[in-house]
Design a protein around this motif. Structure first.
Motif: not given
Length: 412
Positions: A39-43, A151-152, A159-166, A179-193
């Protein structure tokens, strides 16, 4: 370094178009990691080559003995889906990999016929993808790789509810790549899940702008912006100019102003039909239209290799959006120019952008456009008239929420 050094198989390397003579920094960093299944989290900054960074290893790893979907790329807009597909399809065709693009605004019957061909890679927007999954038209049992591109923006656009359903419909055991150009805190939280022990890969400072972009910010009166834009367009010989604006209605109004000034221009926003949007984008790409005025959502898939300048007619309310906007220029190592027209009322947005990018971004004066607007301050904010205060007191006395009469929502 060449693509031969990135653990891609020889057939994949041979399928890479000749204009890509060597891998970019993000491609060098992530391709070997993706190929081994981690798995990868890429900026990855806009224009850094991230589409091939995830696309090449996905296509490389497809098992031709399995005639079902094996890899899924989710993007926030139709335009970006088309751009990703355009980049990957020649390589997929050379490798005999079957791909499909699933987006709204396209005839559902045509997409149904394409689904019958059993695609191995799908590039999709969340809404249409979820609809196809719920209808049972897409088999996901063999889908072992999931990519969330930009992803940001998927989070920003709700779109995150749709992403979760998918993701719930996908196999639990799979590879997930963000893959994301920025790393806002909410993305960090979602990435962990979503990610399992990911490798975080970044080839630039978080939330940064490409170094080859020259950023210029002009302080102008709010009411002078249209004339300032026209002056800049007339003074410079830019062949193509992408102008960002916040609202659809404002985009149309500005388009009319530029048309009156005899400037070749078109608008790209959500009120346009898919056919109109495709036509406006194609006209801009092939040079028939010099200026394209776009809202943020519509500009996600605009890819012009040599786009010389981006102009922020208005600063975005989300600071990370600024990074995405200016990243439309200076792609693939080329140089570019980003100009912002800033009024005093946008000072809060500007300070947020300065904080995010860790850059001073000084304001300059624009010749011929003296600033007469006054900076907003507490001393200049008018006090509300007494009748408003009385209205608040009457409101506070209401005993039950039933006493409030809600107005019907007006469509935007």
């Amino acid at each position: 370094m060449s693509f031969d050094n990135l653990t891609l198989n020889p057939k994949t390397v041979a399928a890479i178009p000749s204009q890509f003579d060597k891998p970019t920094e993000i491609q060098q960093a992530v391709i070997p990691t993706i190929i081994v299944g981690k798995d990868v989290l890429a900026l990855a900054q806009t224009g850094s080559g991230k589409t091939l960074a995830f696309g090449l290893p996905l296509l490389n790893n497809i098992n031709h003995d399995v005639n079902e979907l094996q890899a899924l790329v989710i993007v926030p807009t139709r335009e970006l889906a088309s751009q990703v597909a355009e980049s990957l399809e020649p390589i997929a065709t050379a490798l005999n990999n079957n791909t499909i693009t699933l987006t709204g605004g396209v005839n559902a019957d045509d997409q149904h016929q394409q689904l019958l061909t059993k695609p191995q890679l799908a590039i999709a927007t969340p809404g249409r993808l979820l609809a196809v999954i719920k209808s049972g038209e897409l088999e996901l049992a063999q889908c072992v790789s999931l990519v969330l591109d930009e992803a940001d923006r998927l989070i920003d656009m709700g779109f995150w509810p749709d992403i979760q359903a998918i993701t719930e419909a996908l196999p639990a055991k799979r590879q997930s790549l963000l893959f994301s150009a920025t790393l806002p805190p909410e993305l960090v939280n979602q990435a962990e899940t979503l990610l399992s022990n990911p490798e975080k890969i970044t080839t630039h400072q978080e939330n940064s702008v490409v170094e080859t972009i020259e950023e210029t910010l002009y302080l102008v009166n709010k009411g002078s912006k249209a004339q300032a834009l026209i002056a800049l367009l007339n003074q410079n010989q830019w062949p193509q100019v992408l102008v960002f604006i916040g609202a659809k209605d404002n985009a149309d109004a500005l388009t009319k102003r530029l048309n009156k000034a005899k400037i070749s221009v078109s608008a790209l926003h959500g009120n346009k039909s898919q056919e109109e949007r495709a036509e406006a984008l194609e006209s801009f790409k092939n040079g028939e239209t010099r200026v394209l005025i776009a809202t943020d959502v519509m500009a996600r898939g605009i890819h012009i290799d040599q786009l010389p300048v981006v102009i922020n007619f208005e600063l975005p309310s989300h600071s990370a959006t600024y990074v995405h906007r200016v990243g439309r220029t200076a792609r693939a190592g080329s140089a570019g120019c980003a100009i912002s027209l800033v009024s005093h009322i946008e000072n809060e947005y500007l300070n947020a952008i300065r904080t995010l990018t860790n850059k001073p971004l000084p304001l300059q004066s624009l010749e011929g456009f003296p600033v007469t607007d006054k900076p907003a301050s507490e001393s200049t904010v008018r006090k509300r008239p007494p009748k408003d205060k009385m209205a608040n007191r009457r409101t506070a006395k209401k005993k039950s929420i039933k006493q409030f009469k809600s107005k019907p929502n007006s469509s935007k």
